[in-house]
Design a protein around this motif. Structure first.
Motif, short mmCIF file in Angstrom:
data_model
loop_
_atom_site.label_atom_id
_atom_site.label_comp_id
_atom_site.label_asym_id
_atom_site.label_seq_id
_atom_site.Cartn_x
_atom_site.Cartn_y
_atom_site.Cartn_z
N SER A 184 0.85 -1.19 0.00
CA SER A 184 0.00 0.00 0.00
C SER A 184 0.88 1.24 0.00
CB SER A 184 -0.86 0.04 1.26
OG SER A 184 -1.74 -1.05 1.24
N SER A 251 -3.73 -0.39 -2.00
CA SER A 251 -4.49 0.82 -1.72
C SER A 251 -3.58 2.02 -1.79
CB SER A 251 -5.13 0.74 -0.33
OG SER A 251 -4.10 0.76 0.62
N GLU A 268 -6.19 9.82 -7.89
CA GLU A 268 -6.67 8.48 -7.60
C GLU A 268 -7.46 7.91 -8.79
OE1 GLU A 268 -9.02 8.07 -4.03
OE2 GLU A 268 -9.30 5.94 -4.40
N LEU A 278 -8.03 -1.29 -7.12
CA LEU A 278 -7.49 -0.50 -6.00
C LEU A 278 -8.58 -0.34 -4.93
CD1 LEU A 278 -4.74 1.03 -5.74
CD2 LEU A 278 -5.96 3.08 -6.42
N LEU A 279 -8.24 -0.66 -3.69
CA LEU A 279 -9.23 -0.56 -2.61
C LEU A 279 -9.59 0.91 -2.37
CD1 LEU A 279 -8.01 -2.97 0.21
CD2 LEU A 279 -10.00 -3.25 -1.27
N ASP A 280 -10.88 1.16 -2.12
CA ASP A 280 -11.27 2.53 -1.76
C ASP A 280 -11.25 2.63 -0.24
OD1 ASP A 280 -12.17 5.03 -1.47
OD2 ASP A 280 -14.13 4.70 -2.42
N ILE A 281 -10.19 3.19 0.28
CA ILE A 281 -10.08 3.27 1.74
C ILE A 281 -10.31 4.70 2.21
CG2 ILE A 281 -8.61 1.27 2.08
CD1 ILE A 281 -6.29 3.37 2.20
#
Ligand code: ZN
Length: 302
Positions: A184, A251, A268, A278-281
């Motif tokens: 990450s 991420s 992003e 891609l994780l949406d954190i």
């Protein structure tokens, strides 16, 4: 340095020369009216015909009357007062009554080291929190005394070694650890003292050697035009120069401004084109909390 006092038992004949009453070491084992041996306060000096009371710091000439002067001094009111005062005071570690020949105590030696560390911190305007790390450093360095005696380092040498030696090695180790692994990224911008804008990237990954998740500095790059396209290019450059792909990124954490997280063309969004999974954190939680707190408090202002 020539010693102030003669060592007990040595031949003092040469020091005393032609005076009438020459020094005798046996005098020290006689006592005054107070019952104290003369040796508790008297020392023979390396001067002709003179000894010293180390309590009063007074030179006592004995050339004329011999040991009588010792008895006379021990009965002296000032001397008695000084002895009494000494009995009721405990010396500080740094207070040495007899300077010339007294072996330096361990407490004094440790105290001296502490003072040196404090003086170094003050001289170079360092943080007090560096005191213990400095002690650890000098202890570790002192283990190899012969290498230490050959060590010298200019500031240009230190700068070169940090940038092209340690820095380069650190970077190449990190990038080889990241090959074929998922990680990450955390990205944020800062401004240097030269007013340059710099984008900083941290990487969070699982280190196989240490068997734990680590966060390390990955790269810093100067970006004076901080728009979304430039930032995306800079980040892509950093990835490529380390032989890494956006696919490996789990991420991407960044702050909530439009440049970074704009829906249409934010950094992003652009990176998500290359890595749709891609994780949406979400963005930086600290900024969110700050915004919420501001919104909460605004009706109460004024
Ligand atoms: Zn005295």
């Amino acid at each position: 340095m020539e010693s102030l006092f003669a060592e007990e038992g040595t031949d003092t004949g040469q020091i005393d020369g032609k005076i009438k009453n020459k020094w005798r070491w046996a005098w020290l084992d006689e006592a005054g009216d107070d019952g104290k041996l003369f040796r508790t306060w008297c020392k023979k000096m390396t001067l002709s015909g003179v000894c010293m009371c180390v309590i009063c710091h007074k030179k006592i000439p004995y050339g004329g009357n011999g040991k009588k002067v010792l008895a006379r001094h021990s009965a002296d009111a000032k001397h008695k007062a000084a002895v009494r005062a000494l009995k009721h005071t405990s010396s500080l570690p740094g207070a040495v009554t007899v300077t010339a020949e007294a072996p330096i105590s361990m407490a004094d030696r440790v105290c001296n080291q502490k003072v040196r560390i404090c003086a170094f911190i003050a001289e170079h305007d360092l943080l007090f929190t560096l005191a213990q790390p400095l002690v650890k450093l000098v202890t570790a360095m002192a283990e190899d005394r012969s290498a230490l005696s050959r060590l010298s380092m200019s500031n240009t040498h230190a700068s070169y070694l940090s940038t092209h030696g340690i820095g380069a090695q650190f970077k190449s180790e990190l990038s080889s650890k990241l090959q074929g692994h998922m990680f990450s990224l955390t990205v944020d911008e800062s401004t240097t003292t030269n007013m340059d804008r710099v984008v900083n990237v941290l990487v969070r990954y699982f280190d196989d050697d240490r068997q734990k998740v680590l966060t390390q500095h990955f790269a810093s790059s100067k970006v004076n035009i901080a728009d979304a396209n430039t930032l995306t290019h800079t980040l892509t450059d950093i990835m490529q120069s380390n032989g890494l792909d956006w696919d490996q990124t789990v991420s991407l954490l960044m702050d909530n401004c439009n440049v970074m997280r704009g829906k249409k063309s934010g950094v992003e969004t652009q990176i998500r084109l290359q890595n749709p999974s891609l994780l949406d954190i979400s963005g930086a939680t600290v900024h969110m909390v700050s915004n919420v707190a501001k919104a909460l408090c605004s009706p109460f202002q004024g």
